[in-house]
Design an enzyme around this catalytic site. Structure first.
Site, PDB file in Angstrom:
ATOM      1  N   ASN A   9      -3.786  -5.662  64.595  1.00 19.10           N
ATOM      2  CA  ASN A   9      -2.329  -5.711  64.758  1.00 19.10           C
ATOM      3  C   ASN A   9      -2.049  -5.678  66.250  1.00 19.10           C
ATOM      4  O   ASN A   9      -2.193  -4.625  66.879  1.00 19.10           O
ATOM      5  CB  ASN A   9      -1.710  -4.502  64.040  1.00 19.10           C
ATOM      6  CG  ASN A   9      -0.216  -4.398  64.287  1.00 19.10           C
ATOM      7  OD1 ASN A   9       0.398  -5.301  64.859  1.00 19.10           O
ATOM      8  ND2 ASN A   9       0.371  -3.283  63.861  1.00 19.10           N
ATOM      9  N   LYS A  11       0.703  -5.945  67.725  1.00 20.58           N
ATOM     10  CA  LYS A  11       2.018  -5.364  68.032  1.00 20.58           C
ATOM     11  C   LYS A  11       2.765  -6.254  69.025  1.00 20.58           C
ATOM     12  O   LYS A  11       2.635  -7.475  68.956  1.00 20.58           O
ATOM     13  CB  LYS A  11       1.851  -3.918  68.512  1.00 20.58           C
ATOM     14  CG  LYS A  11       1.009  -3.098  67.510  1.00 20.58           C
ATOM     15  CD  LYS A  11       1.045  -1.618  67.728  1.00 20.58           C
ATOM     16  CE  LYS A  11       0.208  -0.929  66.655  1.00 20.58           C
ATOM     17  NZ  LYS A  11       0.200   0.518  66.771  1.00 20.58           N
ATOM     18  N   HIS A  95       4.993  -1.301  58.393  1.00 22.14           N
ATOM     19  CA  HIS A  95       4.287  -0.528  59.419  1.00 22.14           C
ATOM     20  C   HIS A  95       5.152   0.656  59.851  1.00 22.14           C
ATOM     21  O   HIS A  95       6.377   0.536  59.920  1.00 22.14           O
ATOM     22  CB  HIS A  95       3.961  -1.437  60.618  1.00 22.14           C
ATOM     23  CG  HIS A  95       3.025  -0.783  61.586  1.00 22.14           C
ATOM     24  ND1 HIS A  95       3.453   0.154  62.496  1.00 22.14           N
ATOM     25  CD2 HIS A  95       1.686  -0.893  61.743  1.00 22.14           C
ATOM     26  CE1 HIS A  95       2.391   0.583  63.186  1.00 22.14           C
ATOM     27  NE2 HIS A  95       1.314  -0.039  62.753  1.00 22.14           N
ATOM     28  N   GLU A  97       5.828   1.850  62.641  1.00 24.80           N
ATOM     29  CA  GLU A  97       6.710   1.598  63.789  1.00 24.80           C
ATOM     30  C   GLU A  97       7.986   0.893  63.336  1.00 24.80           C
ATOM     31  O   GLU A  97       9.058   1.109  63.898  1.00 24.80           O
ATOM     32  CB  GLU A  97       5.956   0.783  64.852  1.00 24.80           C
ATOM     33  CG  GLU A  97       4.951   1.669  65.588  1.00 24.80           C
ATOM     34  CD  GLU A  97       3.709   0.950  66.083  1.00 24.80           C
ATOM     35  OE1 GLU A  97       3.699  -0.293  66.140  1.00 24.80           O
ATOM     36  OE2 GLU A  97       2.730   1.656  66.423  1.00 24.80           O
ATOM     37  N   GLU A 167      -2.111   4.527  57.251  1.00 22.68           N
ATOM     38  CA  GLU A 167      -2.021   4.768  58.685  1.00 22.68           C
ATOM     39  C   GLU A 167      -1.242   6.059  58.925  1.00 22.68           C
ATOM     40  O   GLU A 167       0.002   6.044  58.962  1.00 22.68           O
ATOM     41  CB  GLU A 167      -1.309   3.604  59.375  1.00 22.68           C
ATOM     42  CG  GLU A 167      -2.034   2.285  59.255  1.00 22.68           C
ATOM     43  CD  GLU A 167      -1.707   1.355  60.420  1.00 22.68           C
ATOM     44  OE1 GLU A 167      -2.651   0.879  61.064  1.00 22.68           O
ATOM     45  OE2 GLU A 167      -0.517   1.130  60.695  1.00 22.68           O
ATOM     46  N   GLY A 173      -2.171   5.251  67.934  1.00 16.82           N
ATOM     47  CA  GLY A 173      -2.009   5.184  69.386  1.00 16.82           C
ATOM     48  C   GLY A 173      -2.219   6.512  70.087  1.00 16.82           C
ATOM     49  O   GLY A 173      -1.897   6.648  71.267  1.00 16.82           O
ATOM     50  N   SER A 213      -6.062   4.745  65.624  1.00 17.59           N
ATOM     51  CA  SER A 213      -7.083   5.034  66.644  1.00 17.59           C
ATOM     52  C   SER A 213      -8.506   4.680  66.200  1.00 17.59           C
ATOM     53  O   SER A 213      -9.449   5.408  66.512  1.00 17.59           O
ATOM     54  CB  SER A 213      -7.003   6.492  67.106  1.00 17.59           C
ATOM     55  OG  SER A 213      -5.744   6.740  67.716  1.00 17.59           O
ATOM     56  N   GLY A 234      -4.986  -1.317  66.126  1.00 18.12           N
ATOM     57  CA  GLY A 234      -3.995  -1.639  67.147  1.00 18.12           C
ATOM     58  C   GLY A 234      -4.682  -1.853  68.487  1.00 18.12           C
ATOM     59  O   GLY A 234      -5.255  -2.914  68.754  1.00 18.12           O
TER      60      GLY A 234
HETATM   61  P1  13P Z   1      -3.997   2.086  67.113  1.00 17.94           P
HETATM   62  O1  13P Z   1      -5.320   1.499  66.666  1.00 17.94           O
HETATM   63  O2  13P Z   1      -3.612   1.648  68.496  1.00 17.94           O
HETATM   64  O3  13P Z   1      -3.953   3.565  66.913  1.00 17.94           O
HETATM   65  O4  13P Z   1      -2.873   1.452  66.159  1.00 17.94           O
HETATM   66  C1  13P Z   1      -3.038   1.506  64.786  1.00 17.94           C
HETATM   67  C2  13P Z   1      -1.987   0.681  64.150  1.00 17.94           C
HETATM   68  O5  13P Z   1      -0.816   1.017  64.176  1.00 17.94           O
HETATM   69  C3  13P Z   1      -2.393  -0.572  63.497  1.00 17.94           C
HETATM   70  O6  13P Z   1      -1.376  -1.117  62.735  1.00 17.94           O
END
Ligand code: 13P
Length: 252
Positions: A9, A11, A95, A97, A167, A173, A213, A234
């Site tokens: 992803n 983002k 997601h 976010e 997640e 993150g 992560s 991510g």
């Molecule tokens: P990270 O791998 O940066 O923690 O992000 C995970 C994520 O939100 C994937 O959709």
């Protein structure tokens, strides 16, 4: 047998030209990989360009969001048909976010998943609790509610085509990955919930990815767990080498 899925992803990172460079690097790094289904989800603006790079490779193209309507006066939105037309096979739905910053609800997730399925896209449905919810002992209940909302009215055959991603919001993150045991426990809970809401045979066949992560150095211990069928990545998906290393770790 559940074939592992490794999905990146991206983002809101990478301009179309930067995305092309990254996609080329990933195609090259994974040209001889066998096993997992690999997916990249660039931002909308880069989908067409990345689609051209991955066409004919073993890398699938996914979007990060969609609107549920077939078409209409929805300024700034993108439909499932548009995504299909530019070569997407997958779309991330719900997601955290989007839930956190854009008010996405379980009902939206449900409508978006239905729209995606109707067009032949595979939704990657995300669920996961916040730190406060986990600390209050409510993680299982929160995820169960999200699943109930997401799956409402879907037929067992529709659910069979979904991919799920667990997640935990506190792991995204932050560098604070869920332990393989924490992830495994929640994946088992998700599977049990799908069995209860839909059907046991379908629950045992759907893929449940872990996200939060995931890095090359922790991927293997997570992916080795029988309940963890892949990863949604991510930060580490923004570099060809680290993404490829995680994909290689998924060769069980
Ligand atoms: P990270 O791998 O940066 O923690 O992000 C995970 C994520 O939100 C994937 O959709």
């Amino acid at each position: 047998m559940r074939r592992p899925v490794i999905a990146g992803n991206w983002k809101m990172y990478k301009t179309p030209s930067e995305a092309v460079v990254l996609a080329k690097g990933i195609v090259k790094a994974l040209s001889s990989l066998n096993g997992p289904e690999v997916v990249v989800c660039p931002p909308f603006a880069a989908l067409t360009a990345v689609g051209q790079v991955v066409a004919g490779s073993r890398i699938g193209l996914g979007a990060q969001n969609l609107h549920w309507a077939k078409e209409g006066a929805y300024t700034g939105e993108v439909s499932a048909d548009m995504l299909r037309d530019i070569g997407c096979r997958y779309v991330i739905v719900g997601h955290s976010e989007r839930r956190q910053y854009f008010g996405e609800t379980d009902e939206n997730v449900n409508k978006k998943s239905c729209a995606a399925l109707a067009t032949g896209l595979i939704p990657i449905v995300c669920v996961g609790e916040t730190l406060a919810e986990r600390e209050a002992g409510r993680a299982d209940a929160v995820v169960e509610m999200q699943l109930k909302g997401a799956l409402s009215g879907l037929s067992p055959e529709q659910v069979r085509r979904l991919i799920f991603a667990y997640e935990p919001v506190w792991a995204i993150g932050t560098g604070q990955t869920a332990t393989p045991i924490q992830a495994e426990e929640m994946h088992a809970h998700i599977r049990k919930t799908i069995a209860m809401l839909v059907d046991a045979e379908i629950a045992s066949g759907v893929r449940i990815l872990y996200g939060g992560s995931v890095k090359p150095d922790n991927a293997k211990e997570l992916l080795d767990r029988p309940e963890i069928d892949g990863a949604l990545i991510g930060g580490a998906s923004l570099q060809a080498e680290s993404f490829a290393a995680i994909a290689r770790a998924a060769t069980k």
